[in-house]
Design a protein around this motif. Sequence first.
Motif, PDB file in Angstrom:
ATOM      1  N   THR A   3     -10.648   2.766  -1.279  1.00 34.86           N
ATOM      2  CA  THR A   3     -11.423   1.571  -1.597  1.00 34.86           C
ATOM      3  C   THR A   3     -11.805   1.641  -3.056  1.00 34.86           C
ATOM      4  O   THR A   3     -12.099   2.708  -3.581  1.00 34.86           O
ATOM      5  CB  THR A   3     -12.701   1.488  -0.743  1.00 34.86           C
ATOM      6  OG1 THR A   3     -13.527   2.610  -1.057  1.00 34.86           O
ATOM      7  CG2 THR A   3     -12.366   1.512   0.731  1.00 34.86           C
ATOM      8  N   VAL A  76     -14.299  -3.026  -2.252  1.00 32.79           N
ATOM      9  CA  VAL A  76     -13.274  -3.993  -1.868  1.00 32.79           C
ATOM     10  C   VAL A  76     -12.168  -3.287  -1.093  1.00 32.79           C
ATOM     11  O   VAL A  76     -11.623  -2.286  -1.549  1.00 32.79           O
ATOM     12  CB  VAL A  76     -12.674  -4.685  -3.105  1.00 32.79           C
ATOM     13  CG1 VAL A  76     -11.632  -5.713  -2.677  1.00 32.79           C
ATOM     14  CG2 VAL A  76     -13.770  -5.347  -3.933  1.00 32.79           C
ATOM     15  N   TYR A  77     -11.847  -3.821   0.071  1.00 30.62           N
ATOM     16  CA  TYR A  77     -10.720  -3.347   0.861  1.00 30.62           C
ATOM     17  C   TYR A  77      -9.609  -4.387   0.773  1.00 30.62           C
ATOM     18  O   TYR A  77      -9.749  -5.504   1.274  1.00 30.62           O
ATOM     19  CB  TYR A  77     -11.119  -3.136   2.328  1.00 30.62           C
ATOM     20  CG  TYR A  77     -11.965  -1.913   2.567  1.00 30.62           C
ATOM     21  CD1 TYR A  77     -11.393  -0.734   3.024  1.00 30.62           C
ATOM     22  CD2 TYR A  77     -13.338  -1.938   2.349  1.00 30.62           C
ATOM     23  CE1 TYR A  77     -12.159   0.393   3.250  1.00 30.62           C
ATOM     24  CE2 TYR A  77     -14.116  -0.820   2.568  1.00 30.62           C
ATOM     25  CZ  TYR A  77     -13.522   0.350   3.020  1.00 30.62           C
ATOM     26  OH  TYR A  77     -14.284   1.464   3.227  1.00 30.62           O
ATOM     27  N   GLU A  78      -8.510  -4.034   0.128  1.00 27.07           N
ATOM     28  CA  GLU A  78      -7.367  -4.925   0.062  1.00 27.07           C
ATOM     29  C   GLU A  78      -6.661  -4.943   1.419  1.00 27.07           C
ATOM     30  O   GLU A  78      -6.498  -3.909   2.060  1.00 27.07           O
ATOM     31  CB  GLU A  78      -6.395  -4.481  -1.022  1.00 27.07           C
ATOM     32  CG  GLU A  78      -6.942  -4.614  -2.435  1.00 27.07           C
ATOM     33  CD  GLU A  78      -7.069  -6.055  -2.888  1.00 27.07           C
ATOM     34  OE1 GLU A  78      -7.788  -6.287  -3.874  1.00 27.07           O
ATOM     35  OE2 GLU A  78      -6.456  -6.954  -2.261  1.00 27.07           O
ATOM     36  N   SER A 109      -5.222 -11.316  -4.801  1.00 26.09           N
ATOM     37  CA  SER A 109      -5.499 -10.125  -5.599  1.00 26.09           C
ATOM     38  C   SER A 109      -4.443  -9.075  -5.274  1.00 26.09           C
ATOM     39  O   SER A 109      -4.106  -8.843  -4.117  1.00 26.09           O
ATOM     40  CB  SER A 109      -6.897  -9.587  -5.276  1.00 26.09           C
ATOM     41  OG  SER A 109      -6.997  -9.242  -3.909  1.00 26.09           O
ATOM     42  N   TYR A 113      -0.935  -9.869   0.500  1.00 24.45           N
ATOM     43  CA  TYR A 113      -1.910 -10.179   1.544  1.00 24.45           C
ATOM     44  C   TYR A 113      -1.274  -9.904   2.898  1.00 24.45           C
ATOM     45  O   TYR A 113      -0.074  -9.612   2.988  1.00 24.45           O
ATOM     46  CB  TYR A 113      -2.374 -11.638   1.446  1.00 24.45           C
ATOM     47  CG  TYR A 113      -1.284 -12.667   1.597  1.00 24.45           C
ATOM     48  CD1 TYR A 113      -0.969 -13.219   2.840  1.00 24.45           C
ATOM     49  CD2 TYR A 113      -0.555 -13.108   0.487  1.00 24.45           C
ATOM     50  CE1 TYR A 113       0.036 -14.167   2.975  1.00 24.45           C
ATOM     51  CE2 TYR A 113       0.453 -14.058   0.615  1.00 24.45           C
ATOM     52  CZ  TYR A 113       0.742 -14.588   1.862  1.00 24.45           C
ATOM     53  OH  TYR A 113       1.729 -15.525   1.995  1.00 24.45           O
ATOM     54  N   TRP A 125      -9.083  -1.432   8.799  1.00 22.53           N
ATOM     55  CA  TRP A 125      -9.473  -0.489   7.753  1.00 22.53           C
ATOM     56  C   TRP A 125     -10.429   0.547   8.340  1.00 22.53           C
ATOM     57  O   TRP A 125     -10.993   0.357   9.427  1.00 22.53           O
ATOM     58  CB  TRP A 125     -10.199  -1.193   6.607  1.00 22.53           C
ATOM     59  CG  TRP A 125      -9.470  -2.319   5.970  1.00 22.53           C
ATOM     60  CD1 TRP A 125      -8.639  -2.267   4.883  1.00 22.53           C
ATOM     61  CD2 TRP A 125      -9.516  -3.707   6.352  1.00 22.53           C
ATOM     62  NE1 TRP A 125      -8.171  -3.514   4.574  1.00 22.53           N
ATOM     63  CE2 TRP A 125      -8.698  -4.419   5.457  1.00 22.53           C
ATOM     64  CE3 TRP A 125     -10.180  -4.408   7.363  1.00 22.53           C
ATOM     65  CZ2 TRP A 125      -8.513  -5.796   5.546  1.00 22.53           C
ATOM     66  CZ3 TRP A 125     -10.000  -5.764   7.460  1.00 22.53           C
ATOM     67  CH2 TRP A 125      -9.165  -6.452   6.562  1.00 22.53           C
ATOM     68  N   ASP A 234      -6.636 -11.709   2.360  1.00 21.62           N
ATOM     69  CA  ASP A 234      -6.387 -11.104   1.052  1.00 21.62           C
ATOM     70  C   ASP A 234      -7.195  -9.818   0.870  1.00 21.62           C
ATOM     71  O   ASP A 234      -6.656  -8.779   0.512  1.00 21.62           O
ATOM     72  CB  ASP A 234      -6.732 -12.109  -0.046  1.00 21.62           C
ATOM     73  CG  ASP A 234      -6.427 -11.582  -1.431  1.00 21.62           C
ATOM     74  OD1 ASP A 234      -5.617 -10.640  -1.557  1.00 21.62           O
ATOM     75  OD2 ASP A 234      -6.993 -12.105  -2.405  1.00 21.62           O
ATOM     76  N   SER A 235      -8.491  -9.886   1.127  1.00 21.05           N
ATOM     77  CA  SER A 235      -9.344  -8.716   0.923  1.00 21.05           C
ATOM     78  C   SER A 235     -10.669  -8.920   1.628  1.00 21.05           C
ATOM     79  O   SER A 235     -11.013 -10.034   2.043  1.00 21.05           O
ATOM     80  CB  SER A 235      -9.587  -8.483  -0.582  1.00 21.05           C
ATOM     81  OG  SER A 235     -10.265  -9.597  -1.144  1.00 21.05           O
ATOM     82  N   ASP A 237     -14.764  -7.719   0.940  1.00 19.00           N
ATOM     83  CA  ASP A 237     -15.815  -7.015   0.219  1.00 19.00           C
ATOM     84  C   ASP A 237     -16.839  -6.533   1.244  1.00 19.00           C
ATOM     85  O   ASP A 237     -17.260  -7.311   2.114  1.00 19.00           O
ATOM     86  CB  ASP A 237     -16.518  -7.932  -0.779  1.00 19.00           C
ATOM     87  CG  ASP A 237     -15.559  -8.549  -1.784  1.00 19.00           C
ATOM     88  OD1 ASP A 237     -14.457  -7.990  -1.964  1.00 19.00           O
ATOM     89  OD2 ASP A 237     -15.915  -9.575  -2.381  1.00 19.00           O
TER      90      ASP A 237
END
Length: 304
Positions: A3, A76-78, A109, A113, A125, A234-235, A237
């Motif tokens: 992360t 942030v976890y992509e 980002s 994705y 995650w 996408d991600s 937070d």
Amino acid sequence: MLTTPRPRRGIRRAGRRPAVAAVAAVGAMCVSVLPAAATQGAPPSQALRAGPTSPAPRQAQAAASAAVGATTPFSVYEAEAGTPAGGAAVRSLTSAPTTQYSSAALEASGHSYVHLDGTGQSVRWTNTTEQPISFLNVRASIPDSASGGGVTGTLNLYVDGVFRQALNLNSRQSWAYEGNGNYNTSDNQNPADGDPRVFWDESHTFVTGSPIPAGATFSLRKDSDNSAPFYDVDSVDVENPPAPLTQPANSISISITSCGAVADDTPTNGAADSRSVDSRAAIQNCIDQASCNCPPAGAPAPRP
């Protein structure tokens, strides 16, 4: 799984600019050249920036990249760094765009994705923040309506494989179209014009029940009750916000509703609130009272 704390993404509205230019700008930001005198005798981490001929180790490059950006209270976890399951697929920008128009991958980002379009598909995650997670901000995209203007939908959150809550998403502020003479000039939401941009929007919520503990897994999953045809993630937070601050000494507390504002805490999920009331005069009233230390009518006078 890694992360990375980092600032909010400026590429969120990249669809307004020509797609090729956006990629070129990103590439240009990744190159920094120092004068030769600045690199002589410099340690590898500094010499790394002199150009591709520098023999700096890869570890130094990673450390330099990690140092870029602001320190934020969230991580942030992509999605592409998570674990897709149930047939979910990672989608990425694999080559430079051939037109000036945008795409979901270009605006994402990391240009990647996870796409969920079937029941049971998910992305997972592990909480590696070493603290509980009590707040989520999900950057996702769901389809537009056939006539434009967006739709609403839910996406389910699981913690350690157990359903926790449904997250409310919508596409009411996304999916602008640039075709038919609308390129880069408006927020046209008519799907018939084609060439969409602004795919992504963000939805935030506190975690229902106990926070997600350190080491636990959390996932976003499309179940049968999640009605949107697809969900692009996408991600996410994640954060554990601190408790509210206490009132400072020698201050007054004024309720904005006591100044005439009308409260309405019913969520609208992106829609206009038909019950909203213009509270500008009430806000100014509160400011005026605070400026002169005057209490609202009927309230006890503040202590000197």
